[in-house]
Design a protein around this motif. Structure first.
Motif, mmCIF file in Angstrom:
data_model
loop_
_atom_site.group_PDB
_atom_site.id
_atom_site.type_symbol
_atom_site.label_atom_id
_atom_site.label_comp_id
_atom_site.label_asym_id
_atom_site.label_seq_id
_atom_site.Cartn_x
_atom_site.Cartn_y
_atom_site.Cartn_z
ATOM 1 N N HIS A 88 0.847 -1.192 0.000
ATOM 2 C CA HIS A 88 0.000 0.000 0.000
ATOM 3 C C HIS A 88 0.883 1.242 0.000
ATOM 4 N N VAL A 89 0.717 2.100 -1.023
ATOM 5 C CA VAL A 89 1.497 3.330 -1.138
ATOM 6 C C VAL A 89 0.538 4.509 -1.218
ATOM 7 N N HIS A 90 0.662 5.437 -0.261
ATOM 8 C CA HIS A 90 -0.151 6.645 -0.228
ATOM 9 C C HIS A 90 0.777 7.856 -0.250
ATOM 10 N N LEU A 91 0.775 8.579 -1.366
ATOM 11 C CA LEU A 91 1.626 9.766 -1.505
ATOM 12 C C LEU A 91 0.803 10.953 -2.005
ATOM 13 N N HIS A 92 -0.478 10.959 -1.738
ATOM 14 C CA HIS A 92 -1.326 12.009 -2.286
ATOM 15 C C HIS A 92 -1.194 13.319 -1.520
ATOM 16 N N GLY A 93 -1.551 14.394 -2.197
ATOM 17 C CA GLY A 93 -1.645 15.696 -1.543
ATOM 18 C C GLY A 93 -0.322 16.339 -1.215
ATOM 19 N N SER A 94 0.691 16.187 -2.065
ATOM 20 C CA SER A 94 1.964 16.883 -1.876
ATOM 21 C C SER A 94 2.295 17.637 -3.159
ATOM 22 N N ARG A 95 3.577 17.820 -3.432
ATOM 23 C CA ARG A 95 3.995 18.540 -4.632
ATOM 24 C C ARG A 95 4.989 17.702 -5.441
#
Length: 410
Positions: A88-95
């Motif tokens: 599971h990879v969650h990298l949302h909401g950055s730049r």
């Protein structure tokens, strides 16, 4: 605010789990975490971390769950994640920026890939078809372009796809109708121990899971997937998540007809194709979407009538075909009797009780076209008759003058 600059000596290397999410930490992500050899789950979301993702994170070869979402991270995603057994990879909401990296190539264990709300560019690479266990693909709100790859159709476990708010173009692959959208318990993160307690601010306390003499003192993690359906942005978790299925291709530049093959997605709950440049008719095969609860086809260039077969969709709760070029009467049986006027607005030639328009008083585009053609033909006939009459009259007048002058030249 707290700047994280903690020595590795302060954390045992037997840690299996670190949850520092939803706090007020800031600064760069600590590189020392890459040396926590037993670490399986790492959550640092909803903080003020900045900078790039350290290459040292690739040393955590037991890592299964990674959540760095909603921080101020920038730069590209490290290309070494394909050496891990990550699920599971969650990298949302950055730049985060750059193309979708080779980092995830051929990771057969990957179940969730959430990269929403970044500045990622390029196209979806063909190697996406190597992610054999992928169940959730969320690429919403980036700058991806190119065509929707047919390699997605090879992913037998895929059941949630969100490619909305990008710059995808071309046609919708008809092979998407071959997806079985299976119920996937793999996308639920197995919990250990009990739920974390809350601080006085209502925020979860820092939780650490540690081996003690080979006995694990567990804490609690839960996989949460956010997906737009029923006109709302909703979180899905637990058993509900295992049954959720949906495809969102909205807010792109997709063209061509809607593939009738999408009607084979009998297990889908949500389908959103709105805000594109789709043409043609609404496939009557959509009557086979027996589980669907939300169907949005608004803001396209669809024409023709709304198929009456859609009244068989008894589970349909939200339906919109607003702002197209549809015509004819609106179905008003079963669930369609509950939809409001907003579901149909922006279609000049639709009629029905819901729109307060009598179908007997509204001409369809084809009728108007026929009338215009008839008027055009009548106009041509009238012009022809006038020219013939004028010519005959003119010749008659000339003959009369010649006859008079012949009889009496003076």
């Amino acid at each position: 605010m707290a700047n994280v600059d903690v020595s590795i000596s302060e954390f045992p290397t037997s840690l299996r789990e670190i949850n520092l999410g939803n706090n007020k930490f800031y600064g760069n992500l600590p590189r020392w975490m890459g040396n926590v050899s037993f670490l399986e789950r790492l959550a640092l979301s909803q903080n003020g971390f900045e900078g790039s993702i350290p290459m040292e994170f690739c040393n955590m070869d037991r890592l299964e769950f990674l959540d760095l979402s909603e921080n101020n991270l920038f730069g590209s995603i490290p290309s070494c994640f394909n050496t891990l057994n990550i699920k599971h990879v969650h990298l949302h909401g950055s730049r985060l920026s750059g193309p979708l990296p080779i980092a995830f190539y051929n990771i057969s264990s990957l179940v969730t890939l959430d990269l929403r709300g970044n500045n990622l560019t390029g196209s979806i690479p063909k190697w996406i078809g190597t992610l054999s266990s992928l169940s959730v693909l969320l690429l919403k709100d980036n700058h991806f372009h190119g065509e929707v790859p047919v390699q997605l159709c090879k992913l037998d476990s895929l059941n949630i796809i969100d490619l909305s708010q990008n710059i995808f173009s071309g046609i919708i692959p008809s092979c998407l109708g071959n997806l079985t959208l299976p119920t996937e318990t793999n996308k639920i993160l197995t919990s250990w121990g009990t739920s974390p307690s809350l601080t006085g601010d209502g925020l979860p306390k820092i939780t650490l899971g540690v081996y003690v003499d080979y006995f694990y003192l567990g804490s609690y993690f839960e996989e949460v997937i956010e997906f737009t359906t029923k006109s709302g942005f909703l979180p899905y978790e637990g058993n509900i998540l295992s049954y959720m299925t949906g495809i969102d291709l909205s807010c792109n530049n997709l063209t061509g007809h809607i593939p009738p093959e999408l009607g084979n997605l009998s297990e889908i709950y949500s389908l959103n194709l709105s805000h594109n440049k789709l043409t043609g008719v609404i496939p009557s095969s959509f009557a086979k979407l027996h589980q669907i609860e939300s169907l949005d086809l608004s803001y396209n260039n669809l024409s023709g009538e709304i198929p009456n077969q859609l009244v068989e969709l008894n589970s349909l709760e939200v339906f919109s075909v607003a702002y197209n070029n549809l015509s004819g009467s609106i179905p008003e049986k079963a669930q369609f009797g509950t939809f409001i006027e907003n579901s149909y607005e922006g279609n000049l030639f639709l009629c029905g009780t819901i729109l307060h328009k009598s179908c007997s008083k509204i001409d369809s585009p084809s009728m108007i076209s026929t009338v215009s053609e008839d008027k055009g033909e009548d106009g041509l006939i009238d012009t022809y008759d006038f020219c013939v009459s004028f010519l005959v009259s003119y010749v008659a007048v000339l003959l009369t003058i010649f006859a008079v002058l012949y009889i009496n030249p003076y």
